[in-house]
Design an enzyme around this catalytic site. Structure first.
Site, mmCIF file in Angstrom:
data_model
loop_
_atom_site.group_PDB
_atom_site.id
_atom_site.type_symbol
_atom_site.label_atom_id
_atom_site.label_comp_id
_atom_site.label_asym_id
_atom_site.label_seq_id
_atom_site.Cartn_x
_atom_site.Cartn_y
_atom_site.Cartn_z
ATOM 1 N N HIS A 277 39.837 32.041 42.769
ATOM 2 C CA HIS A 277 39.630 32.894 43.934
ATOM 3 C C HIS A 277 38.124 33.073 44.045
ATOM 4 C CE1 HIS A 277 43.835 34.501 42.882
ATOM 5 N NE2 HIS A 277 43.933 33.573 43.817
ATOM 6 N N SER A 436 36.630 34.711 39.168
ATOM 7 C CA SER A 436 37.082 35.179 37.859
ATOM 8 C C SER A 436 38.554 34.923 37.607
ATOM 9 C CB SER A 436 36.772 36.663 37.671
ATOM 10 O OG SER A 436 37.370 37.425 38.648
ATOM 11 N N HIS A 437 39.178 34.097 38.372
ATOM 12 C CA HIS A 437 40.606 33.867 38.146
ATOM 13 C C HIS A 437 40.910 32.373 38.057
ATOM 14 C CE1 HIS A 437 40.964 37.772 40.740
ATOM 15 N NE2 HIS A 437 40.614 38.054 39.507
ATOM 16 N N PRO A 438 40.451 31.670 37.020
ATOM 17 C CA PRO A 438 40.795 30.247 36.926
ATOM 18 C C PRO A 438 42.304 30.076 36.779
ATOM 19 C CG PRO A 438 39.859 31.045 34.851
ATOM 20 C CD PRO A 438 39.717 32.153 35.849
#
Ligand code: FAD
Length: 500
Positions: A277, A436-438
């Site tokens: 994201h 921050s959302h792999p």
């Protein structure tokens, strides 16, 4: 029981399931499996830190709690920070506590594209369990602070949808330090919930224990080999092996593909399809004291453009050095920092359409993360900034800074139309892009032609090896992911427990 580096002995341990990683996916799996009567060992590469250790100094927090001391980046046509947790509780210890469910329409899209063999209704009870366990509720406005109220006022004037952010922080005191580890203990990370509750069922956690390799007979995985790390040098100081009927990898969407690649396991989808994201923000200056550092950093959201333009607007707050470093102000910018008391900050995330990759480097523990901002995603991020500017001007901001190099301060919607033009902005000008959302690097699919794990989370081409973390998302999720990761993990581990 939690066993730290001083007490870990080398040698061999046997159990039913070894879970690697104690974040959103791993801790939920350890709880579900131990609750079902299985003997569970959970290995965590990072240390065990609590409210007594958490520091307001981000330099200290980064070293204790984050991968690569908080310096992890994706490289492509720009550099994008991609922080992740490395401690007991994983990224849930450092996250902002935002809790959204997977939108049912998104689940249907995943189901169709990747031939998922389960229904949204199968996942929902596990979402309820997750929400109960971690205490999800709308942010309390008594600890909101000025920045969230400012964003809410702007949104109300525009008539957009949104409101107080759903969060897992029932004991929040609004101190603003979520990303350094919650110092009041009010945020319900897995270290406060699934981990202690699974200890009651006998699960044992080893910290500073990094799984490196696998014990295998042909395609059957029978355990993992582990480096016991010295916390001071971060170098291996001992070895251990854990033999188990099943191995669950929950190292997150960067480390899970890395360990698979390093050991030659899994198919060609491992490490591909990296989604994030992508996030950005706008800093505004108002004519009144906001004191945004007091209150929940991310307590407000607007989903007005979520369905039609895949963007979620979220307030945020950051420390002065982050603002100063993130925005190309020069000397003028340094002077601007005197206005910190009157600053406001709103940003948001988009669902990316480009795909990146994760590749294990030759050096142990190192990974190369590649991701570029494609034209479609760049356009969407700039449209997000247009919307955020509109909201902030409606809220009463007098001057806005977008973090896009070369764009002057924005003071009106005319400025927005003049300056925030996707065709005229290059990715490298966008200094304040963050992620921050792999997710998606071992994506789940009904066949190995499409994905890396099957619909039980089993790694294609292996027996006894499972993935339960953000890696298995079939595609980008579109909302903050912790609740979906935990729900999927509970569902898959419940199924696994029945087979052992
Ligand atoms: C700063 C920040 C803010 C965020 N805010 C939110 C938010 O508000 N809401 C939300 O929904 N999401 C948020 N997220 C994202 C969310 O926390 C993560 O998506 C989620 O925790 C990922 O779960 P996971 O199980 O995939 O991995 P993680 O939770 O990252 O856990 C992986 C764990 O595995 C360990 N590990 C890795 N390799 C090994 C190995 N070889 N051996 C042993 N252990 C290993 C790591 O040390 C780590 O502890 C945020 C993330 C960050 C970094």
């Amino acid at each position: 029981m939690i066993i730290g580096p001083d007490h870990a002995r080398g040698g061999r341990i046997d159990c039913d399931v070894v879970v690697v990683g104690s974040g959103a996916g791993g801790a939920a799996a350890a709880w579900q499996l131990s609750r079902a009567g299985k003997s569970v060992i959970c290995l965590e590469a990072g240390g065990h830190y609590t409210e007594d250790d958490f520091s307001q100094d981000f330099g200290v927090a980064a070293r204790q709690l984050y991968e690569d001391d908080g310096q992890r980046v994706m490289m492509g046509n720009l550099y994008v920070p991609l922080p992740g947790g490395r401690c007991l509780g994983g990224s849930t210890v450092v996250n902002s506590g935002i809790c959204f469910r997977i939108p049912p329409t998104r689940f249907s899209e995943w189901q169709e594209s990747n031939e998922l063999a389960f229904e949204h209704a199968d996942l929902l009870p596990h979402t309820h369990t997750t929400e109960q366990m971690i205490g999800v509720a709308p942010s309390r406005t008594d600890v909101w602070g000025g920045n969230n109220q400012f964003a809410m006022d702007g949104m109300t004037k525009l008539g957009w949808s949104g409101g107080p952010m759903p969060r897992n922080a029932p004991g929040c005191i609004g101190c603003g330090a979520c990303n350094n580890g919650c110092p009041s203990g009010g945020k319900m990370s897995t270290a406060k919930t699934f981990i202690p509750k699974s200890e009651q069922y006998g699960a044992t956690y080893y910290t500073f224990a990094r799984a490196d390799g696998f014990i295998r007979t042909g395609d059957r995985i029978e355990g993992v080999t582990v480096s016991l790390m010295d916390p001071a040098t971060e170098q291996p100081a001992g070895r251990m092996e854990v033999r188990a009927k099943a191995v669950v990898l929950s190292c997150g969407a960067v480390r899970t593909p890395e360990i698979l690649q390093r050991n030659g396991l899994g198919n060609a989808h491992v490490g591909q399809h990296l989604h994030v994201h992508a996030a950005t923000g706008v800093i505004g200056i108002t004519d009144r004291d906001i004191e945004g550092w007091k209150g929940i950093p991310q307590g407000f959201y607007s989903d007005e453009f979520h369905v039609n333009d895949k963007m979620l607007i979220e307030s945020f707050w950051a420390t002065p050095e982050v603002y100063w470093l993130s925005f190309p102000f020069g000397f003028e910018g340094t002077a601007k920092m005197m206005d910190y008391r009157r600053m406001v900050a709103v940003g948001g995330t988009i669902s990316d359409t480009g795909e990146g990759t994760v590749k294990a480097s030759a050096k142990m523990g190192k990974v190369k993360i590649s991701w570029s901002l494609n034209e479609e995603d760049k356009g969407r991020l700039i449209r997000l900034q247009q919307r955020v500017c509109e909201l902030m001007l409606a809220g009463g901001a007098t001057e806005l800074h977008t973090g896009i190099y070369g764009i002057p301060p924005i003071t009106s919607m005319d400025d927005v139309r003049t300056w925030l033009v996707p065709d005229q902005i290059r990715p490298k000008q966008m200094m304040a892009v963050y992620a921050s959302h792999p997710q998606g690097t071992c994506r789940m699919a009904g066949s190995p032609e499409v994905g890396a794990v099957d619909c039980d989370g089993r790694v294609y081409g292996t027996e006894g090896l499972y993935v339960m973390d953000a890696s298995i998302f079939p595609d980008v999720l579109g909302v903050n992911p912790q609740v979906t990761i935990m729900s999927l993990s509970l569902m898959l581990s419940e199924k696994l427990a029945r087979t052992l």
